[in-house]
Design a protein around this motif. Structure first.
Motif, PDB file in Angstrom:
ATOM      1  N   PHE A 103       0.829  -1.200   0.000  1.00  0.00           N
ATOM      2  CA  PHE A 103       0.000   0.000   0.000  1.00  0.00           C
ATOM      3  C   PHE A 103       0.865   1.253   0.000  1.00  0.00           C
ATOM      4  CE2 PHE A 103      -2.309  -3.388   2.048  1.00  0.00           C
ATOM      5  CZ  PHE A 103      -3.577  -3.318   1.485  1.00  0.00           C
ATOM      6  N   PHE A 105       1.487   4.972   0.273  1.00  0.00           N
ATOM      7  CA  PHE A 105       0.597   5.991   0.863  1.00  0.00           C
ATOM      8  C   PHE A 105       1.188   7.391   0.873  1.00  0.00           C
ATOM      9  CE2 PHE A 105       2.634   6.716   4.977  1.00  0.00           C
ATOM     10  CZ  PHE A 105       3.460   5.605   5.077  1.00  0.00           C
ATOM     11  N   ILE A 252      -5.083   0.917   7.959  1.00  0.00           N
ATOM     12  CA  ILE A 252      -4.691   1.330   6.611  1.00  0.00           C
ATOM     13  C   ILE A 252      -5.724   2.297   6.031  1.00  0.00           C
ATOM     14  CG2 ILE A 252      -4.343   0.489   4.253  1.00  0.00           C
ATOM     15  CD1 ILE A 252      -3.018  -1.987   5.535  1.00  0.00           C
ATOM     16  N   ASP A 253      -7.021   1.992   6.264  1.00  0.00           N
ATOM     17  CA  ASP A 253      -8.066   2.921   5.821  1.00  0.00           C
ATOM     18  C   ASP A 253      -7.858   4.304   6.428  1.00  0.00           C
ATOM     19  OD1 ASP A 253      -9.202   0.932   4.382  1.00  0.00           O
ATOM     20  OD2 ASP A 253     -10.779   0.460   5.848  1.00  0.00           O
ATOM     21  N   TYR A 256      -5.265   6.380   4.759  1.00  0.00           N
ATOM     22  CA  TYR A 256      -5.728   6.936   3.478  1.00  0.00           C
ATOM     23  C   TYR A 256      -6.851   7.956   3.652  1.00  0.00           C
ATOM     24  CZ  TYR A 256      -3.055   3.640   0.645  1.00  0.00           C
ATOM     25  OH  TYR A 256      -2.049   2.973   0.025  1.00  0.00           O
ATOM     26  N   LYS A 273      -3.166   8.966  -3.047  1.00  0.00           N
ATOM     27  CA  LYS A 273      -4.493   8.353  -3.016  1.00  0.00           C
ATOM     28  C   LYS A 273      -4.347   6.838  -3.064  1.00  0.00           C
ATOM     29  CE  LYS A 273      -7.580  11.864  -3.644  1.00  0.00           C
ATOM     30  NZ  LYS A 273      -6.783  12.635  -2.666  1.00  0.00           N
ATOM     31  N   ARG A 274      -5.356   6.152  -2.542  1.00  0.00           N
ATOM     32  CA  ARG A 274      -5.317   4.694  -2.537  1.00  0.00           C
ATOM     33  C   ARG A 274      -5.393   4.166  -3.966  1.00  0.00           C
ATOM     34  NH1 ARG A 274      -8.129   1.531   2.044  1.00  0.00           N
ATOM     35  NH2 ARG A 274      -6.992  -0.405   1.846  1.00  0.00           N
ATOM     36  N   GLU A 275      -4.534   3.233  -4.293  1.00  0.00           N
ATOM     37  CA  GLU A 275      -4.578   2.617  -5.627  1.00  0.00           C
ATOM     38  C   GLU A 275      -5.730   1.637  -5.692  1.00  0.00           C
ATOM     39  OE1 GLU A 275      -0.807   0.818  -6.166  1.00  0.00           O
ATOM     40  OE2 GLU A 275       0.190   2.692  -6.712  1.00  0.00           O
ATOM     41  N   LYS A 276      -6.472   1.720  -6.814  1.00  0.00           N
ATOM     42  CA  LYS A 276      -7.617   0.800  -6.900  1.00  0.00           C
ATOM     43  C   LYS A 276      -7.307  -0.292  -7.903  1.00  0.00           C
ATOM     44  CE  LYS A 276     -10.491   1.746  -3.859  1.00  0.00           C
ATOM     45  NZ  LYS A 276     -10.643   0.744  -2.843  1.00  0.00           N
TER      46      LYS A 276
END
Lengths: 276, 279
Positions: A103, A105, A252-253, A256, A273-276
């Protein structure tokens, strides 16, 4: 009296709930322990987030340890830590061996800096290498006013130093006469007072007390670091073994989330931003 | 009666001694292990160069010794001077003011000294003598200053007591205040002077904060007072956050063991000296 107290309590409860359509709410019903280890650059972000969470819900315990990227991978891979931090992308072998999920960040940029009165505001990578290896020792060789260059660096284990050596200095040997300070703040103080100083700080710490130095024409700034125009940057990663669940996932949320991004900025990094 | 101390008290004493003993043993053991594990890392060498696998801490040993001895000398002489002022050389009210200031100085946290020096002393040294200002001289001056209160209080305790006890005798023999001080009080307070020096030395060697903030921390042998230097303690506090294992880590263990050994030797030697004075 009791009624008053109850009313007060109610008001407080109301205030708390109204402030928080809050990412912290995710931690309301959680408890247990989360151990975090690895990269040192991550530590300020992790501890600030951990403090927020533990203050919100005292049943949660989060420990944050350093150790470096290698330690981060090892600990999370062997299940000793819930999150292992790295200042570099995971190697394919590591992902395969441990089944890690990564992740990214934040972006950590490092800027060379000099005293604002120093006329030298741009250097080449080669010149930087020579300054820090001790081959160039006088500002007049770099087009500045004659005078010994006072070279400042960071301590072993510093994430800022790691980025500097990885992305700018390279593999060579640092000169033994490099002065060592142990924080971005101490570095700023040293440079701001010393007209013949050169040092490096996390990009978020640049302000008008010190002047950033362009490297090969790339000017250090938050925007340039985010856009990729400035090259002395790296991403900071959290890594988990498999898909995170429970407290780990909630943590983790939170990183972000909006408050998480604030913490990241405060620590001198640029939030991703969080990678989707 | 002597052997009838409460069990709890004895238990506590044994516990504390055991804890201290274990800590000491652990540190020494780690240090020795670091040495044996790492013959090829050249821990006792003069070259610190992680890239080529050399982790010599000789420069730091030199820095620790130089800095501690210079700070001790300066601080001790200063303390002795203050004590002489308070015990006869200066009028009573000045003595009172000095004591007040000393007590106040003892209450100021070390970090405040360091912080103030970064802004006040470092630029002065840099402009006057060149270099960066973060150097042996700056750190030595501040370490000396920081050691003064403890040393002064110890010396003054002994000197003022001896002075009180012998004052009348001295006066009746026709001694002036100064003669009283130099011929009676000072020779009799040798023990306190040694104790003060030992305590001062222990602090000067053991302090990590001031050297880290003020001495520059470059890993090389210092040749002049304006050279940057890194002490063993500063080395420990700077490297502590780096990876567990590896040469850097081993060098810390050795540094710790050395510091402990050094302080133990100094303290034992001092006891020996003081005992010699008593008999």
């Amino acid at each position: 009296m009791k009624k008053k107290f109850a009313a007060l309590l109610f008001v407080f409860a109301f205030m708390a709930s109204s402030v928080s359509a809050d990412p912290l709410d995710a931690f309301k019903d959680l408890s247990g322990t989360l151990d975090i280890a690895g990269g040192t650059a991550h530590i300020p972000v992790m501890t600030a987030a951990a403090q927020d969470i533990m203050t919100f819900n005292p049943n949660i315990r989060i420990t944050v340890a350093g150790g470096g990227s290698g330690v981060g991978v090892k600990q999370v891979g062997e299940g000793l830590a819930g999150i292992g931090n790295t200042g570099r992308p995971l190697k394919p072998s590591e992902i395969e061996q441990y089944g890690l999920k990564t992740f990214p960040f934040a972006i950590d940029g490092v800027a060379l800096a000099v005293h604002p009165d120093n006329p030298v505001k741009a250097l080449s990578t080669e010149q930087v290498r020579k300054i820090y290896s001790g081959e160039v020792t006088d500002w007049k060789d770099l087009g500045g006013n004659a005078g010994t260059i006072n070279v400042y660096g960071r301590e072993d284990g510093s994430g800022t130093r790691e980025t500097f050596t990885d992305k700018l200095f390279g593999k060579g040997e640092l000169s033994p006469s490099v002065n060592v300070v142990n924080s971005n703040g101490a570095m700023k103080t040293a440079i701001a007072q010393d007209k013949r100083a050169i040092g490096y700080v996390g990009i978020g710490h640049l302000d008008n007390t010190i002047a950033g130095v362009a490297v090969d024409g790339h000017v250090p700034s938050q925007e340039n670091a985010a856009s990729g125009e400035y090259p002395v940057v790296r991403n900071l990663y959290m890594n988990t073994k498999g898909e995170p669940t429970g407290l780990t996932a909630a943590f983790i949320d939170y990183i972000y989330s909006e408050p998480g991004a604030k913490i990241i900025e405060k620590s001198g990094y640029i939030p991703l931003k969080r990678e989707k | 009666m002597r052997n009838n101390k409460p069990v709890i008290l004895r238990g506590c004493a044994v516990c504390v001694a055991a804890i201290l003993g274990t800590v000491t043993a652990f540190i020494l053991y780690s240090g020795i292990e670091a040495l044996t594990q790492s013959s090829r890392l050249a821990l006792f060498g003069s070259v610190w160069s992680p890239a080529s696998g050399k982790f010599g801490i000789l420069a730091m040993i030199q820095a620790s010794i130089l800095l501690a001895l210079s700070a001790l000398t300066l601080g001790w002489v200063l303390s002795l001077g203050l004590c002489c002022l308070m015990n006869g050389l200066a009028p009573k009210f000045i003595a009172k003011i000095i004591m007040l200031v000393i007590n106040m100085m003892a209450a100021i946290p070390t970090v405040v000294y360091g912080f103030a020096a970064v802004f006040l002393l470092v630029p002065v040294i840099r402009d006057a003598l060149g270099g960066t200002g973060f150097c042996w001289l700056t750190a030595g001056m501040l370490l000396a200053l920081q050691g003064v209160p403890a040393m002064t209080i110890i010396m003054n305790g002994a000197m003022s007591q001896i002075s009180r006890e012998s004052k009348l005798t001295s006066q009746s023999l026709g001694f002036t205040n100064v003669q009283h001080l130099t011929h009676v009080v000072m020779p009799l307070s040798g023990k306190a002077m040694i104790s003060a020096a030992i305590i001062g030395l222990g602090r000067a060697v053991g302090d990590a904060l001031l050297p880290t903030m003020l001495a520059g921390n470059a890993i090389r042998f210092a040749h002049s007072p304006v050279d940057s230097m890194r002490t063993l303690t500063a080395h420990i506090s700077l490297v502590l956050s780096s990876d567990i294992g590896g040469g850097e880590h081993l060098s810390l263990l050795l540094a710790g063991a050395l510091l402990l050994t050094f302080c133990a030797i100094v303290s034992l030697a001092a006891r020996h000296l003081i005992r010699g004075k008593n008999s």
